[in-house]
Design a protein around this motif. Structure first.
Motif, PDB file in Angstrom:
ATOM      1  N   VAL A  76     -13.869  49.264  92.367  1.00 52.37           N
ATOM      2  CA  VAL A  76     -14.686  48.039  92.418  1.00 52.37           C
ATOM      3  C   VAL A  76     -14.574  47.276  91.105  1.00 52.37           C
ATOM      4  CG1 VAL A  76     -17.042  47.154  92.604  1.00 52.37           C
ATOM      5  CG2 VAL A  76     -16.289  48.995  94.129  1.00 52.37           C
ATOM      6  N   LEU A  77     -14.620  48.002  89.984  1.00 50.73           N
ATOM      7  CA  LEU A  77     -14.496  47.354  88.669  1.00 50.73           C
ATOM      8  C   LEU A  77     -13.143  46.661  88.536  1.00 50.73           C
ATOM      9  CD1 LEU A  77     -15.535  46.855  85.777  1.00 50.73           C
ATOM     10  CD2 LEU A  77     -14.549  49.063  85.135  1.00 50.73           C
ATOM     11  N   GLU A  78     -12.091  47.296  89.014  1.00 47.08           N
ATOM     12  CA  GLU A  78     -10.762  46.680  88.957  1.00 47.08           C
ATOM     13  C   GLU A  78     -10.706  45.419  89.807  1.00 47.08           C
ATOM     14  OE1 GLU A  78      -7.189  49.528  88.431  1.00 47.08           O
ATOM     15  OE2 GLU A  78      -8.583  50.572  89.747  1.00 47.08           O
ATOM     16  N   ASP A  79     -11.330  45.466  90.984  1.00 49.94           N
ATOM     17  CA  ASP A  79     -11.338  44.293  91.859  1.00 49.94           C
ATOM     18  C   ASP A  79     -12.063  43.112  91.211  1.00 49.94           C
ATOM     19  OD1 ASP A  79      -9.916  45.660  93.764  1.00 49.94           O
ATOM     20  OD2 ASP A  79     -11.665  46.212  94.969  1.00 49.94           O
ATOM     21  N   GLN A  80     -13.020  43.396  90.326  1.00 44.84           N
ATOM     22  CA  GLN A  80     -13.757  42.339  89.629  1.00 44.84           C
ATOM     23  C   GLN A  80     -13.029  41.853  88.376  1.00 44.84           C
ATOM     24  OE1 GLN A  80     -17.560  44.169  88.855  1.00 44.84           O
ATOM     25  NE2 GLN A  80     -18.323  43.832  90.931  1.00 44.84           N
ATOM     26  N   GLY A  81     -11.838  42.382  88.132  1.00 47.49           N
ATOM     27  CA  GLY A  81     -11.070  41.975  86.959  1.00 47.49           C
ATOM     28  C   GLY A  81     -11.352  42.803  85.728  1.00 47.49           C
ATOM     29  N   GLY A  82     -12.094  43.900  85.888  1.00 51.51           N
ATOM     30  CA  GLY A  82     -12.457  44.714  84.737  1.00 51.51           C
ATOM     31  C   GLY A  82     -11.278  45.388  84.062  1.00 51.51           C
ATOM     32  N   ALA A  83     -10.164  45.535  84.798  1.00 52.76           N
ATOM     33  CA  ALA A  83      -8.995  46.190  84.200  1.00 52.76           C
ATOM     34  C   ALA A  83      -8.461  45.402  83.014  1.00 52.76           C
ATOM     35  CB  ALA A  83      -7.907  46.365  85.258  1.00 52.76           C
ATOM     36  N   ASN A  84      -8.758  44.102  82.965  1.00 58.31           N
ATOM     37  CA  ASN A  84      -8.230  43.255  81.892  1.00 58.31           C
ATOM     38  C   ASN A  84      -8.770  43.630  80.516  1.00 58.31           C
ATOM     39  OD1 ASN A  84      -6.679  41.513  83.584  1.00 58.31           O
ATOM     40  ND2 ASN A  84      -8.557  40.535  84.241  1.00 58.31           N
ATOM     41  N   ILE A  85      -9.955  44.203  80.465  1.00 62.64           N
ATOM     42  CA  ILE A  85     -10.546  44.462  79.154  1.00 62.64           C
ATOM     43  C   ILE A  85     -10.123  45.805  78.573  1.00 62.64           C
ATOM     44  CG2 ILE A  85     -12.562  43.145  79.884  1.00 62.64           C
ATOM     45  CD1 ILE A  85     -14.172  45.741  79.638  1.00 62.64           C
ATOM     46  N   PHE A  86      -9.425  46.627  79.369  1.00 58.05           N
ATOM     47  CA  PHE A  86      -9.031  47.947  78.879  1.00 58.05           C
ATOM     48  C   PHE A  86      -7.526  47.972  78.625  1.00 58.05           C
ATOM     49  CE2 PHE A  86     -12.858  48.811  81.391  1.00 58.05           C
ATOM     50  CZ  PHE A  86     -13.632  49.436  80.425  1.00 58.05           C
ATOM     51  N   GLY A  87      -7.141  48.466  77.466  1.00 55.69           N
ATOM     52  CA  GLY A  87      -5.731  48.575  77.150  1.00 55.69           C
ATOM     53  C   GLY A  87      -5.440  48.254  75.708  1.00 55.69           C
ATOM     54  N   GLU A  88      -4.181  48.008  75.440  1.00 56.50           N
ATOM     55  CA  GLU A  88      -3.730  47.690  74.087  1.00 56.50           C
ATOM     56  C   GLU A  88      -2.878  46.422  74.113  1.00 56.50           C
ATOM     57  OE1 GLU A  88      -3.379  51.801  71.616  1.00 56.50           O
ATOM     58  OE2 GLU A  88      -1.739  51.391  72.998  1.00 56.50           O
ATOM     59  N   PRO A  89      -2.787  45.726  72.996  1.00 56.34           N
ATOM     60  CA  PRO A  89      -3.392  46.025  71.693  1.00 56.34           C
ATOM     61  C   PRO A  89      -4.906  45.829  71.704  1.00 56.34           C
ATOM     62  CG  PRO A  89      -2.277  43.915  71.635  1.00 56.34           C
ATOM     63  CD  PRO A  89      -1.944  44.519  72.949  1.00 56.34           C
ATOM     64  N   ARG A 132       1.953  51.811  76.112  1.00 56.42           N
ATOM     65  CA  ARG A 132       2.675  52.960  75.567  1.00 56.42           C
ATOM     66  C   ARG A 132       2.334  54.219  76.350  1.00 56.42           C
ATOM     67  NH1 ARG A 132      -0.416  55.650  70.947  1.00 56.42           N
ATOM     68  NH2 ARG A 132      -2.445  54.617  70.850  1.00 56.42           N
ATOM     69  N   GLU A 133       3.051  55.295  76.043  1.00 54.67           N
ATOM     70  CA  GLU A 133       2.846  56.548  76.785  1.00 54.67           C
ATOM     71  C   GLU A 133       1.427  57.058  76.557  1.00 54.67           C
ATOM     72  OE1 GLU A 133       5.587  60.362  77.508  1.00 54.67           O
ATOM     73  OE2 GLU A 133       4.708  60.291  75.505  1.00 54.67           O
ATOM     74  N   SER A 134       0.746  57.317  77.630  1.00 55.92           N
ATOM     75  CA  SER A 134      -0.634  57.803  77.564  1.00 55.92           C
ATOM     76  C   SER A 134      -0.871  58.752  78.733  1.00 55.92           C
ATOM     77  CB  SER A 134      -1.608  56.625  77.562  1.00 55.92           C
ATOM     78  OG  SER A 134      -1.304  55.706  78.584  1.00 55.92           O
ATOM     79  N   ALA A 135      -2.117  58.949  79.116  1.00 55.30           N
ATOM     80  CA  ALA A 135      -2.444  59.979  80.105  1.00 55.30           C
ATOM     81  C   ALA A 135      -1.673  59.817  81.413  1.00 55.30           C
ATOM     82  CB  ALA A 135      -3.951  59.958  80.374  1.00 55.30           C
ATOM     83  N   TYR A 136      -1.580  58.584  81.884  1.00 59.83           N
ATOM     84  CA  TYR A 136      -0.893  58.341  83.164  1.00 59.83           C
ATOM     85  C   TYR A 136       0.559  58.801  83.093  1.00 59.83           C
ATOM     86  CZ  TYR A 136       1.224  55.668  86.989  1.00 59.83           C
ATOM     87  OH  TYR A 136       1.922  55.291  88.101  1.00 59.83           O
ATOM     88  N   GLU A 137       1.285  58.361  82.079  1.00 62.25           N
ATOM     89  CA  GLU A 137       2.695  58.727  81.950  1.00 62.25           C
ATOM     90  C   GLU A 137       2.855  60.219  81.663  1.00 62.25           C
ATOM     91  OE1 GLU A 137       2.227  54.463  81.363  1.00 62.25           O
ATOM     92  OE2 GLU A 137       1.284  56.167  80.354  1.00 62.25           O
ATOM     93  N   LEU A 164      -4.139  60.637  76.128  1.00 60.44           N
ATOM     94  CA  LEU A 164      -4.717  59.387  75.638  1.00 60.44           C
ATOM     95  C   LEU A 164      -5.261  58.569  76.806  1.00 60.44           C
ATOM     96  CD1 LEU A 164      -2.024  58.279  73.039  1.00 60.44           C
ATOM     97  CD2 LEU A 164      -4.267  59.247  72.559  1.00 60.44           C
ATOM     98  N   LEU A 165      -6.509  58.145  76.708  1.00 62.90           N
ATOM     99  CA  LEU A 165      -7.119  57.284  77.729  1.00 62.90           C
ATOM    100  C   LEU A 165      -7.172  55.870  77.165  1.00 62.90           C
ATOM    101  CD1 LEU A 165     -10.056  59.571  78.944  1.00 62.90           C
ATOM    102  CD2 LEU A 165      -7.757  59.349  79.886  1.00 62.90           C
ATOM    103  N   LEU A 166      -6.189  55.065  77.551  1.00 67.65           N
ATOM    104  CA  LEU A 166      -6.093  53.712  77.015  1.00 67.65           C
ATOM    105  C   LEU A 166      -6.532  52.654  78.013  1.00 67.65           C
ATOM    106  CD1 LEU A 166      -2.667  53.991  75.167  1.00 67.65           C
ATOM    107  CD2 LEU A 166      -4.966  54.423  74.267  1.00 67.65           C
ATOM    108  N   ASP A 167      -6.068  52.767  79.250  1.00 65.25           N
ATOM    109  CA  ASP A 167      -6.406  51.769  80.266  1.00 65.25           C
ATOM    110  C   ASP A 167      -6.934  52.466  81.516  1.00 65.25           C
ATOM    111  OD1 ASP A 167      -4.093  52.809  81.395  1.00 65.25           O
ATOM    112  OD2 ASP A 167      -2.838  51.179  80.651  1.00 65.25           O
ATOM    113  N   LEU A 168      -7.215  51.675  82.557  1.00 60.76           N
ATOM    114  CA  LEU A 168      -7.853  52.253  83.738  1.00 60.76           C
ATOM    115  C   LEU A 168      -6.919  53.156  84.525  1.00 60.76           C
ATOM    116  CD1 LEU A 168     -10.239  49.506  85.178  1.00 60.76           C
ATOM    117  CD2 LEU A 168     -10.701  51.359  83.572  1.00 60.76           C
TER     118      LEU A 168
END
Length: 494
Positions: free
Chosen positions: A186-199, A411-416, A144-148
């Motif tokens: 670079v996207l993470e440094d710009q705060g882009g990580a905030n838009i990816f994830g759940e819920p 939740r458990e996804s690709a990283y975990e 599962l690809l949920l977040d960065l």
């Protein structure tokens, strides 16, 4: 209510609700009144029971969530139109991709997909192709690809297995994956990580109505987001795409199910690859049958490709200035897009419009554009200008989605899953290595053999036993023989 009042020409100019899903355009130079027009359209649709989603680039649109305070000029204009201004706020929900000025709004990496994500990361065709392979491989592996962090883990997995993936999907260079990883950083440094994830955002929460039947106006705080224009444009395109893919066909309803306002729309098309432009055109052309109206807000109609511009039936044009050759070409394009009015020259009228005035042409009952009219835009009944931070906080605290999106979930996804696989593989490798080392040590150590050599103590002990045994044996034999011979040893005489 079957119409939304836009303003007054020689007659009331209204937007027909059963034609509002045919899309529209609000254009004009900075400071000519586009935001106020957007506000009165949004509130009019809300009053008619139509939910609205709008991006608030400058923060001014937030005033729709508070009752207005009409000044003398606004009251005079209302009286001239035969209106009575009753200050009223629209039911409003504030959203913010960064979670600072509204409820967090998120999408999963899988929902965004490789095409739109490549647009955000500014990838070239080769890099986009490799990213598509990573998505395909993750899907086939059940990752599962949920977040960065999931995407980073999937990229690392693809790099480690580049040879196997290349044999199945074509050449995958670890160097290309490394480039994507750097752009992701670079996207993470710009705060882009905030838009990816759940819920992840549920589209039904954008299509709410309140207890009195008015549609909620969802306002996306975009004053910070606009600093990353590709992220802003791609996110809103994703939102339109999700609406297009998830909602059922309804044809031409009596009123739209949702109206979507895309402010600073030129950012969507700037430097966009052809594949993305084709997707935008497809969504705009077909989404109306899902009961969704899309309204682009921009400075000049020339900012929008002709293939998209031709789909926009309801048009409101504020003033344009034509100081440069490029401005003049834009002015010409704007004037020629209207159905002409024999009473005035459209191009000249556009240049002569004042603040709060516009040229308006909307679709009639037959779906044909009306003759363009010079129109005074009606004053809003909600606040003109932004609300205060305490007012915003209060509205966020009382919104119908309070608590649904405020806390991120992981939740458990690709990283975990990949971490668990790595730990299991490491444990298995350690066990195999331990068994191999044990077998090797056993092979090197010979089995001990019995020795014929005796130690000194052992030899002494055996000798003593033999001696004692011999003496005892001799004594026994003498005793036995003496008994057999019938006598004992002779006594000594004294």
């Amino acid at each position: 209510m079957s119409t939304v009042l836009i303003g007054q020409s020689d007659h009331p100019e209204v937007l027909l609700l059963n034609r509002a899903n045919r899309h529209g355009l609000v254009a004009g130079a900075t400071g000519t009144g586009k935001t106020v027009t957007l506000q009165i359209l949004a509130q009019g649709l809300s009053d008619a029971g139509v939910p609205v989603f709008a991006a608030d680039v400058k923060g001014d649109l937030s005033g729709i969530g508070a009752p207005g305070a009409p000044n003398e000029k606004m009251q005079a204009r209302a009286q001239a139109m035969g209106l009575t201004l009753n200050p009223m706020a629209a039911p409003t929900v504030f959203w913010d991709l960064f979670g600072e000025q509204g409820h967090p709004i998120r999408a999963t990496v899988s929902e965004m997909g490789p095409l739109l994500l490549s647009r955000i990361l500014e990838l070239n065709d080769v890099q986009e192709g490799v990213l598509s392979v990573v998505f395909r491989a993750a899907d086939e592996e059940g990752l599962l690809l949920l977040d960065l962090k999931d995407l980073r883990a999937a990229l690392a997995y693809a790099s480690e297995n580049a040879k196997a993936l290349s044999a199945q999907y074509g050449n995958i260079s670890p160097a290309t994956i490394a480039t994507i990883q750097r752009k992701l950083l670079v996207l993470e440094d710009q705060g882009g990580a905030n838009i990816f994830g759940e819920p992840a955002l549920s589209l039904s929460d954008l299509m709410r109505v309140d207890g009195s039947g008015r549609g909620y106006v969802s306002v996306l705080a975009a004053n910070k987001l606009i600093a990353s224009p590709r992220l802003y444009a791609t996110f809103l395109l994703w939102l339109m795409s999700e609406l297009f893919e998830e909602l059922p066909e309804v044809g031409d309803p009596d009123k739209p199910r949702l109206v979507f306002f895309f402010d600073e729309a030129h950012l969507l098309f700037r430097d966009a690859p052809s594949s993305l432009l084709e997707k935008v055109e497809q969504v705009v052309r077909l989404i109306r049958s899902k009961g969704i109206g899309v309204y682009f807000v921009t400075q000049n109609p020339a900012d929008i490709p002709d293939t998209v511009l031709g789909q926009l039936g309801n048009r409101i044009q504020h003033a344009l200035r034509a100081y440069t050759p490029a401005d003049q070409r834009g002015l010409k394009a704007a004037s020629e897009s209207f159905r002409p009015n024999p009473a005035f020259d459209t191009a000249e009228a556009i240049q002569g419009l004042g603040v709060g005035e516009a040229l308006v042409s909307v679709l009639d009952e037959k779906g044909a554009p009306t003759v363009v009219q010079k129109t005074l835009i009606r004053p809003p009944v909600s606040r003109l200008g932004p609300i205060t931070p305490p007012e915003r906080t209060a509205l966020i605290g009382s919104s119908p989605v309070r608590g649904l999106y405020d806390e991120a979930k992981d939740r458990e996804s690709a990283y975990e899953m990949l971490q668990a696989r790595a730990k299991a593989a490491a444990a298995e490798a350690a066990e195999v290595e331990a068994e191999a080392a044990s077998a090797k040590a056993e092979a090197r150590t010979p089995t001990p053999r019995a020795s014929n050599r005796q130690g000194m103590g052992e030899a002494f002990a055996k000798s003593m036993l033999r001696t004692i045994g011999s003496q005892v044996g001799r004594e026994l034999i003498r005793g036995v023989l003496g008994g057999l011979m019938g006598g004992s040893r002779p006594r000594r005489r004294r």
